[in-house]
Motif scaffolding. Structure first.
Motif, PDB file in Angstrom:
ATOM      1  N   LEU A 298      35.816  38.401  44.544  1.00 24.48           N
ATOM      2  CA  LEU A 298      35.217  37.679  44.157  1.00 24.48           C
ATOM      3  C   LEU A 298      34.063  38.236  43.835  1.00 24.48           C
ATOM      4  O   LEU A 298      33.359  37.158  43.010  1.00 24.48           O
ATOM      5  N   LEU A 299      33.755  38.740  43.716  1.00 23.56           N
ATOM      6  CA  LEU A 299      32.559  39.629  43.574  1.00 23.56           C
ATOM      7  C   LEU A 299      32.730  40.463  41.848  1.00 23.56           C
ATOM      8  O   LEU A 299      31.853  40.875  41.390  1.00 23.56           O
ATOM      9  N   THR A 300      33.634  41.041  41.004  1.00 23.80           N
ATOM     10  CA  THR A 300      33.742  41.813  40.405  1.00 23.80           C
ATOM     11  C   THR A 300      34.809  41.206  39.213  1.00 23.80           C
ATOM     12  O   THR A 300      35.004  41.932  38.411  1.00 23.80           O
ATOM     13  N   LYS A 301      35.567  39.894  40.029  1.00 26.76           N
ATOM     14  CA  LYS A 301      36.086  39.495  38.194  1.00 26.76           C
ATOM     15  C   LYS A 301      36.957  37.735  38.441  1.00 26.76           C
ATOM     16  O   LYS A 301      36.433  37.264  40.030  1.00 26.76           O
ATOM     17  N   GLY A 302      37.169  37.723  37.972  1.00 30.15           N
ATOM     18  CA  GLY A 302      37.143  36.453  37.800  1.00 30.15           C
ATOM     19  C   GLY A 302      38.583  36.113  38.139  1.00 30.15           C
ATOM     20  O   GLY A 302      39.968  36.981  37.586  1.00 30.15           O
TER      21      GLY A 302
END
Length: 324
Positions: A298-302
């Motif tokens: 959730l915090l590193t990619k779409g």
């Protein structure tokens, strides 16, 4: 036990004895003339709702204010905060936009992250361009606003049945930044299944391999775990078992668990010894997890809509105002 949270002149008082809480409030009122607002419902823009499942923290009013002030209250809803796989660059060939408007929007969205980890990655990406925002950056911000239009009441559920089990998830996107080629660190800390700490941040140096990027993310997460374990001990929540740290990179887990120093890890030597020391002291234990179940994605990619909803369901995100 009485716990007091103070931010300037806003105060939350809680504890395990109502009589002691009342005594503390009377003493504070005697010395500072405080105003008792009763049961906690609203604090620094964060709404607190009580349900049969527990407490729900959300920023619905704050979200609607952002939409109204930006003229997007009637915009088309979006299913995700950022397009899947999108790599946002400087957009130097695109038209410049009103920088003050862009900065105001991004600044308000940054505070919204307090209860919305689902927009943390996209807001962090777009906050890099406040010095020279372009039309492609404003379009991406408008997509976030469209996503907020679809989910204004989404928040975090603090379950009344949750335990005191602390777990952590870490991830990185190797060479994720399109113009600096630095990787991005993302981590989640969950207490009883509820997110209590999360972060996404570009790493300080370029990593020469995916294992190096993942290991730097692991070391950052371990630092946060140590701090949270100390804070919980101060609050008399004693965690004696190792905190599981879930990582989907096999090489990074191997380095953390292997006490033998390898030549190929010399460029992350400090991180290696730091993490291994915490593994040996049984404060953390690196664990394997499949990429599909990696919450830190959730915090590193779409993500796609389906994967986004799936991961949010795993971290006690709920929407009290969603239509049934």
């Amino acid at each position: 036990m009485i716990v007091i949270l103070i931010y300037v002149d806003d105060v939350i008082i809680t504890g395990n004895c109502l009589a002691k809480i009342e005594e503390v409030k009377k003493k504070l009122d005697k010395n500072f003339s405080i105003k008792d607002l009763g049961v906690l419902k609203y604090f620094l823009g964060i709404e607190v709702a009580r349900t049969k499942e527990g407490l729900v923290l959300s920023q619905r009013k704050y979200t609607l204010d952002i939409l109204e002030d930006s003229g997007k209250i009637g915009c088309k809803p979006s299913s995700t905060p950022i397009e899947q796989g999108l790599k946002v660059d400087k957009g130097e060939e695109n038209e410049r936009v009103d920088a003050s408007q862009y900065r105001r929007l991004v600044g308000r969205l940054l505070y919204l992250q307090a209860t919305r980890p689902d927009i943390t990655y996209s807001v962090n990406i777009l906050s890099q361009f406040v010095a020279d925002p372009r039309s492609n950056h404003l379009e991406a911000v408008n997509r976030i606003l469209g996503y907020l239009k679809a989910t204004p009441g989404q928040g975090i559920l603090l379950s009344r049945t949750g335990d005191s089990t602390l777990s952590a998830y870490c991830d990185s996107d190797w060479l994720g930044c399109p113009y600096t080629r630095r990787s991005r660190t993302g981590y989640f800390l969950l207490l009883g299944g509820t997110p209590i700490s999360w972060r996404t941040k570009k790493q300080f140096v370029v990593s020469r391999s995916s294992a190096e990027a993942e290991y730097r993310a692991m070391a950052t997460t371990v630092s946060e775990i140590i701090w949270v374990r100390w804070l919980l001990s101060e609050l008399r929540v004693h965690i004696t078992s190792p905190t599981p740290l879930f990582c989907d990179n096999q090489a990074a887990r191997h380095i953390a668990n292997n006490p033998v120093y390898h030549e190929r890890t010399k460029h992350v030597e400090m991180d290696c010894f730091f993490v291994r020391e915490r593994v040996e002291s049984k404060e953390i234990i690196p664990m394997n997890i499949s990429s599909k179940m990696q919450i830190a994605d959730l915090l590193t990619k779409g993500l796609s809509r389906q994967q986004l909803v799936f991961l949010l369901g795993k971290i006690s995100m709920t929407n009290l105002h969603a239509s049934s």
